[in-house]
Design a protein around this motif. Structure first.
Motif, mmCIF file in Angstrom:
data_model
loop_
_atom_site.group_PDB
_atom_site.id
_atom_site.type_symbol
_atom_site.label_atom_id
_atom_site.label_comp_id
_atom_site.label_asym_id
_atom_site.label_seq_id
_atom_site.Cartn_x
_atom_site.Cartn_y
_atom_site.Cartn_z
ATOM 1 N N LYS A 238 0.803 -1.222 0.000
ATOM 2 C CA LYS A 238 0.000 0.000 0.000
ATOM 3 C C LYS A 238 0.835 1.271 0.000
ATOM 4 O O LYS A 238 0.327 2.355 -0.276
ATOM 5 C CB LYS A 238 -0.959 -0.012 1.188
ATOM 6 N N GLU A 239 2.135 1.162 0.316
ATOM 7 C CA GLU A 239 3.003 2.344 0.333
ATOM 8 C C GLU A 239 3.842 2.479 -0.928
ATOM 9 O O GLU A 239 4.571 3.443 -1.089
ATOM 10 C CB GLU A 239 3.910 2.304 1.571
ATOM 11 N N GLY A 240 3.737 1.495 -1.825
ATOM 12 C CA GLY A 240 4.510 1.547 -3.055
ATOM 13 C C GLY A 240 5.394 0.326 -3.220
ATOM 14 O O GLY A 240 5.200 -0.696 -2.553
ATOM 15 N N ILE A 241 6.364 0.425 -4.112
ATOM 16 C CA ILE A 241 7.272 -0.682 -4.357
ATOM 17 C C ILE A 241 8.018 -1.031 -3.069
ATOM 18 O O ILE A 241 8.387 -0.150 -2.289
ATOM 19 C CB ILE A 241 8.263 -0.334 -5.499
ATOM 20 N N GLN A 242 8.214 -2.313 -2.805
ATOM 21 C CA GLN A 242 8.845 -2.754 -1.559
ATOM 22 C C GLN A 242 10.359 -2.540 -1.653
ATOM 23 O O GLN A 242 11.107 -3.403 -2.106
ATOM 24 C CB GLN A 242 8.493 -4.217 -1.273
ATOM 25 N N ALA A 243 10.768 -1.367 -1.204
ATOM 26 C CA ALA A 243 12.153 -0.924 -1.375
ATOM 27 C C ALA A 243 13.149 -1.806 -0.626
ATOM 28 O O ALA A 243 14.320 -1.871 -1.000
ATOM 29 C CB ALA A 243 12.290 0.527 -0.914
ATOM 30 N N ASN A 244 12.701 -2.494 0.431
ATOM 31 C CA ASN A 244 13.611 -3.344 1.197
ATOM 32 C C ASN A 244 14.083 -4.551 0.396
ATOM 33 O O ASN A 244 15.022 -5.249 0.798
ATOM 34 C CB ASN A 244 12.936 -3.819 2.492
ATOM 35 N N GLY A 269 -2.996 2.461 -9.181
ATOM 36 C CA GLY A 269 -3.428 3.704 -8.554
ATOM 37 C C GLY A 269 -2.730 4.025 -7.250
ATOM 38 O O GLY A 269 -3.033 5.029 -6.601
ATOM 39 N N THR A 270 -1.764 3.191 -6.839
ATOM 40 C CA THR A 270 -1.059 3.373 -5.560
ATOM 41 C C THR A 270 -0.259 4.675 -5.538
ATOM 42 O O THR A 270 0.395 5.034 -6.522
ATOM 43 C CB THR A 270 -0.098 2.191 -5.320
ATOM 44 N N LEU A 271 -0.308 5.383 -4.411
ATOM 45 C CA LEU A 271 0.512 6.577 -4.198
ATOM 46 C C LEU A 271 1.621 6.238 -3.215
ATOM 47 O O LEU A 271 1.366 5.915 -2.056
ATOM 48 C CB LEU A 271 -0.342 7.729 -3.651
ATOM 49 N N MET A 272 2.856 6.300 -3.669
ATOM 50 C CA MET A 272 3.998 5.983 -2.811
ATOM 51 C C MET A 272 4.156 7.056 -1.738
ATOM 52 O O MET A 272 4.113 8.252 -2.024
ATOM 53 C CB MET A 272 5.285 5.883 -3.651
ATOM 54 N N THR A 273 4.327 6.625 -0.491
ATOM 55 C CA THR A 273 4.471 7.563 0.622
ATOM 56 C C THR A 273 5.831 8.257 0.572
ATOM 57 O O THR A 273 6.763 7.798 -0.092
ATOM 58 C CB THR A 273 4.330 6.831 1.954
ATOM 59 N N HIS A 305 -2.007 17.406 -1.840
ATOM 60 C CA HIS A 305 -0.918 17.426 -2.807
ATOM 61 C C HIS A 305 -0.151 16.106 -2.778
ATOM 62 O O HIS A 305 0.011 15.489 -1.725
ATOM 63 C CB HIS A 305 0.049 18.570 -2.503
ATOM 64 N N SER A 306 0.331 15.702 -3.953
ATOM 65 C CA SER A 306 1.213 14.540 -4.012
ATOM 66 C C SER A 306 2.497 14.829 -3.244
ATOM 67 O O SER A 306 2.931 15.984 -3.169
ATOM 68 C CB SER A 306 1.559 14.214 -5.473
ATOM 69 N N PRO A 307 3.123 13.799 -2.671
ATOM 70 C CA PRO A 307 4.437 14.020 -2.035
ATOM 71 C C PRO A 307 5.448 14.541 -3.053
ATOM 72 O O PRO A 307 5.250 14.415 -4.262
ATOM 73 C CB PRO A 307 4.823 12.617 -1.551
ATOM 74 N N LYS A 308 6.519 15.128 -2.550
ATOM 75 C CA LYS A 308 7.578 15.585 -3.443
ATOM 76 C C LYS A 308 8.108 14.424 -4.275
ATOM 77 O O LYS A 308 8.144 13.283 -3.817
ATOM 78 C CB LYS A 308 8.734 16.193 -2.637
ATOM 79 N N PRO A 309 8.513 14.698 -5.511
ATOM 80 C CA PRO A 309 9.096 13.639 -6.335
ATOM 81 C C PRO A 309 10.353 13.060 -5.679
ATOM 82 O O PRO A 309 11.027 13.737 -4.882
ATOM 83 C CB PRO A 309 9.446 14.349 -7.642
ATOM 84 N N ILE A 310 10.665 11.830 -6.019
ATOM 85 C CA ILE A 310 11.917 11.220 -5.547
ATOM 86 C C ILE A 310 13.097 12.079 -5.994
ATOM 87 O O ILE A 310 14.068 12.257 -5.263
ATOM 88 C CB ILE A 310 12.048 9.784 -6.100
ATOM 89 N N LYS A 311 12.985 12.646 -7.182
ATOM 90 C CA LYS A 311 14.052 13.490 -7.728
ATOM 91 C C LYS A 311 14.344 14.680 -6.815
ATOM 92 O O LYS A 311 15.487 15.162 -6.771
ATOM 93 C CB LYS A 311 13.649 13.980 -9.123
#
Length: 483
Positions: A238-244, A269-273, A305-311
């Motif tokens: 639910k938070e996005g791609i499993q970065a771990n 449609g997931t929004l990464m935290t 608002h969407s979170p700031k981009p990863i960039k």
């Protein structure tokens, strides 16, 4: 899927089978159906021409007798000759063989069917990922081009990175979302899809592995595979791609880069935290794994608002950032951008010049006007409100007709609802039956071959009456198939 604008004239004195024979001969003699071309099945052609199958059988038999086509059990009917070849000593080239050995792979069969079916009159497109014609600001667009008619603008080729005034406007826009990028580190492209193509041929070696979400829009494309790449999916939560899992997958697959859609992911449609974005960047930095951030949906948030981009958190030039006006303004403008380290941008710009010599200068000037006039911000406020209304309407319809046969999450932006059907059924059969009843679906297995029970439902394109009608009838089809 075979489609044609031609139909036999049933009021003509020429027999129907003769008209069909002449039509196919013309296709062959004009070189449109080359040697090796596989003709449509008899039933398909009969349905398209609105004639009995026996009429098509008679036409095929005549063409076989004349040596133009040949039918083999299990492999269908193919063109084996043409009218010129019957008279000439040297046969023409077999273009079909060239098609088969070309570097770029054809689209997935289901995608080809979807792309063709989208233009069937009256079709209800429940999965189309673009703005409805009613959401595209056509009046504002006319005003933009009207204003341009009074200005001194160029109509020739622009410099390799794109029109400088547009790159300056995009630089200003990026600054408002936390990305510091000078115009020299921005490349204008004809949409994010071209950006992916440039990256695939310009930055990766054949045999490289690209990591992405599972499921992912990228799996519906052959842009990387055609360049000799492999795709490997990393699970989402639910938070996005499993970065771990980045370290594990990078080591196992010897991955070259990672591709992600963090804002209102396609198709889920997931929004990464924010936390997951930072974790993903940290892990990619530790693994020295470059990251492509496809952020074309970021402006389509509804309440927050969407979170700031990863960039925005990238201090080491690890992230290539992709943006576009296609999802938020108009797909027809074909304006997108790549943001990254200058040497990378310059290299990709050089490749772009070799392929199309630059995006449309007129579209670039129009985009300058959208940004500089403030009309883009005005439009975004309007389109968010309308998309939110469409989302709420679609959720109400789903609750009414799908509550006992499917589950889904409520999206907080973007275009999509990732619908999981509870009954076990054949997605291929569902696709075909729905299409026969005028409903076009985007099956989940287009985005992940293991997502057999999923549909990508879009509330962005079809009209509200069509969404209701389509979903109501689709629920009946699901229940009929699973009886």
């Amino acid at each position: 899927m075979f489609t044609t604008d031609w139909k036999p004239n049933k009021s003509s004195s020429v027999p129907l089978h003769k008209q069909i024979t002449d039509y196919i001969k013309e296709k062959i003699s004009n070189g449109e159906w080359t040697i090796g071309y596989r003709l449509p099945p008899q039933r398909t052609l009969a349905k398209e021409f609105e004639v009995n199958r026996s009429t098509v059988v008679t036409a095929y038999d005549e063409l076989i007798a004349e040596g133009l086509i040949e039918g083999k059990s299990g492999s269908g009917t193919r063109v084996v000759n043409n009218t010129w070849n019957l008279l000439a000593t040297n046969p023409p080239p077999d273009w079909n063989s060239y098609v088969k050995v070309g570097n770029h792979k054809p689209n997935l069969p289901t995608n080809q069917e979807i792309n063709q079916a989208e233009f069937i009159p009256g079709i209800i497109r429940l999965g189309t990922g673009e703005l409805s014609p009613n959401l595209i600001p056509s009046t504002m667009m006319k005003e933009i081009f009207h204003q341009l008619s009074y200005k001194e603008i160029s109509y020739g080729y622009e410099e390799p990175k794109g029109l400088l005034p547009l790159r300056e406007q995009i630089s200003n826009y990026l600054n408002t979302i936390g990305i510091s990028a000078s115009p020299s580190s921005i490349l204008i492209v004809s949409g994010a899809l071209q950006a992916l193509q440039l990256i695939s041929v310009g930055l990766l070696h054949r045999g490289s592995t690209v990591l992405t979400e599972k499921p992912s829009y990228l799996h519906s494309l052959n842009v990387f595979q055609s360049a000799g790449m492999r795709l490997t999916g990393i699970p989402l939560d639910k938070e996005g791609i499993q970065a771990n899992l980045i370290q594990q997958y990078k080591k196992q697959q010897k991955a070259a880069l990672l591709y992600t859609i963090p804002s209102f992911h396609n198709p889920t449609g997931t929004l990464m935290t924010v936390e997951r974005r930072k974790q993903l960047l940290d892990n990619c930095q530790q693994e020295q794994l470059p990251l492509i951030e496809d952020d074309v949906y970021r402006e389509l948030w509804f309440d927050e608002h969407s979170p700031k981009p990863i960039k925005a958190f990238d201090k080491h030039g690890l992230v290539l950032y992709l943006g576009s006006l296609s999802k938020s303004l108009s797909p027809g403008l074909r304006i997108g951008w790549i943001v990254g380290p200058e040497p990378v941008v310059e290299h990709l710009a050089d490749i772009k010049m070799q392929t199309d010599y630059g995006s449309s200068s007129l579209s670039q000037w129009a985009a300058v006007e959208w940004f500089s006039s403030g009309l883009y911000s005005t439009h975004l406020n309007d389109v968010r409100e309308q998309l939110k209304t469409r989302r709420d309407f679609t959720l109400d319809i789903l609750n009414k007709y799908f509550s006992d046969i499917a589950v889904w999450e409520k999206p907080i932006g973007g275009f999509y609802i990732w619908l999981r059907l509870l009954p076990t059924l054949s997605m291929r059969k569902l696709f075909e039956v729905a299409l026969s009843e005028g409903i076009l679906l985007n099956p989940g297995n287009v985005y992940d071959n293991q997502a057999e029970q999923y549909l990508r439902i879009s509330y962005s394109f079809a009209s509200l009456p069509n969404i209701e009608d389509g979903l109501k009838r689709l629920s009946k089809i699901v229940k009929t198939i699973t009886k």
